[in-house]
Scaffold this motif. Structure first.
Motif, mmCIF file in Angstrom:
data_model
loop_
_atom_site.group_PDB
_atom_site.id
_atom_site.type_symbol
_atom_site.label_atom_id
_atom_site.label_comp_id
_atom_site.label_asym_id
_atom_site.label_seq_id
_atom_site.Cartn_x
_atom_site.Cartn_y
_atom_site.Cartn_z
ATOM 1 N N PRO A 124 44.745 32.920 43.817
ATOM 2 C CA PRO A 124 45.949 32.550 43.067
ATOM 3 C C PRO A 124 46.236 31.052 43.173
ATOM 4 N N LEU A 125 46.687 30.486 42.055
ATOM 5 C CA LEU A 125 47.140 29.105 42.020
ATOM 6 C C LEU A 125 48.617 29.102 41.646
ATOM 7 N N ALA A 126 49.166 27.954 41.379
ATOM 8 C CA ALA A 126 50.582 27.860 41.047
ATOM 9 C C ALA A 126 50.848 28.305 39.617
ATOM 10 N N ASN A 127 52.085 28.770 39.374
ATOM 11 C CA ASN A 127 52.578 29.056 38.026
ATOM 12 C C ASN A 127 51.728 30.088 37.274
ATOM 13 N N ARG A 128 51.358 31.173 37.976
ATOM 14 C CA ARG A 128 50.668 32.326 37.389
ATOM 15 C C ARG A 128 49.221 32.049 36.988
ATOM 16 N N TRP A 129 48.668 30.929 37.450
ATOM 17 C CA TRP A 129 47.268 30.623 37.230
ATOM 18 C C TRP A 129 46.439 31.081 38.426
ATOM 19 N N ALA A 130 45.152 31.333 38.198
ATOM 20 C CA ALA A 130 44.259 31.748 39.276
ATOM 21 C C ALA A 130 42.821 31.409 38.911
ATOM 22 N N ILE A 131 41.975 31.413 39.919
ATOM 23 C CA ILE A 131 40.528 31.291 39.734
ATOM 24 C C ILE A 131 39.905 32.620 40.151
ATOM 25 N N ALA A 132 39.027 33.163 39.317
ATOM 26 C CA ALA A 132 38.399 34.451 39.604
ATOM 27 C C ALA A 132 36.917 34.361 39.266
ATOM 28 N N GLY A 133 36.108 35.161 39.955
ATOM 29 C CA GLY A 133 34.685 35.161 39.668
ATOM 30 C C GLY A 133 33.942 36.158 40.521
ATOM 31 N N ASP A 134 32.609 36.069 40.488
ATOM 32 C CA ASP A 134 31.798 37.002 41.254
ATOM 33 C C ASP A 134 30.405 36.440 41.464
ATOM 34 N N PHE A 135 29.762 36.940 42.523
ATOM 35 C CA PHE A 135 28.350 36.710 42.795
ATOM 36 C C PHE A 135 27.689 38.076 42.898
ATOM 37 N N GLN A 136 26.526 38.231 42.254
ATOM 38 C CA GLN A 136 25.836 39.516 42.277
ATOM 39 C C GLN A 136 24.346 39.315 42.502
ATOM 40 N N TYR A 137 23.763 40.252 43.260
ATOM 41 C CA TYR A 137 22.317 40.274 43.482
ATOM 42 C C TYR A 137 21.855 41.691 43.187
ATOM 43 N N ARG A 138 20.907 41.817 42.244
ATOM 44 C CA ARG A 138 20.475 43.128 41.786
ATOM 45 C C ARG A 138 18.978 43.293 41.980
ATOM 46 N N THR A 139 18.575 44.501 42.379
ATOM 47 C CA THR A 139 17.161 44.844 42.487
ATOM 48 C C THR A 139 16.908 46.136 41.721
#
Length: 227
Positions: free
Chosen positions: A37-52
């Protein structure tokens, strides 16, 4: 109505699966999903994935993705815009590596069924830049359903059933190296989750991936982290 739609999608996916070539090997998808979460209803979101393609063997894909999100005041809507880097290899002994740069825009929203059910929707639009192929788009819709197993709601130290289904539709059928169908794939997942606290949640389960030509199972392990 939303639950009926979920069950209908799962049933249709199962019917479609009957005409596919079934791959016996079960893959392993490990994924870490985060949100800060950041200020004023902003946020940073993401993911890392490793698939076999197989559990512990035959590399399939690595994914690194990040987005900026914003939740308008007094709403249950969350909008995302981000970028992802993908690198992968085909199934089997071949080692021909592919890379892709991908932009995406998400719309998340919730539906209230009752106090026990967490029902969420995600609509995603992707702009795909695959090495050696033409630019194309793809549309994705996911329906998530979480059900607490020993409490009325999902709070700290809660075990819950996790279900979701995701449908992929191609925006174009010409890739520059051949053609694909408008129906790209469908993912149907069922598993268990555990919310440790407000910052950590874990899920493990089985996902069936259906494409126009194949049907394959994946073991999916997920960690959700609120930073």
């Amino acid at each position: 109505m939303n639950l009926k739609f979920l069950f209908l999608v799962l049933i249709l996916s199962g019917v479609y699966c009957q005409s596919q070539t079934k791959i016996r090997e079960t893959g392993l998808w490990s994924q870490y999903l985060y949100k800060t979460p950041l200020a004023n209803r902003w946020a940073i979101a993401g993911d890392f994935q490793y698939r076999t393609y197989k559990i512990g063997a035959d590399f399939q894909q690595f994914i690194a993705r990040a987005a900026v999100s914003y939740q308008p005041a007094n709403t249950a809507i969350d909008v995302h815009a981000g970028y992802g880097y993908f690198t992968g290899q085909p199934f089997g002994a071949a080692d021909d590596t592919t890379t892709e740069h991908r932009l995406h825009q998400d719309l998340w929203f919730e539906s209230k069924v009752n106090s026990r059910l967490e029902l969420k929707h995600r609509i995603r639009i992707e702009e795909r830049f695959v090495k050696g192929q033409d630019f194309r788009t793809r549309f994705r819709y996911t329906l998530f359903l979480n059900v607490p197993l020993h409490r009325k709601t999902i709070t700290d130290q809660t075990l819950y059933a996790a279900l979701w289904n995701e449908l992929f539709i191609n925006g174009q059928t010409n890739t520059g190296k051949g053609t694909v169908e408008y129906f790209d794939r469908n993912w149907a997942f069922a598993g268990l989750g555990y919310q440790w606290n407000a910052s950590f949640k874990f899920q493990v389960g089985y996902m069936r991936e259906i494409t126009p030509s194949t049907s394959k199972g994946q073991l999916v392990i997920s960690v959700f982290h609120q930073l």
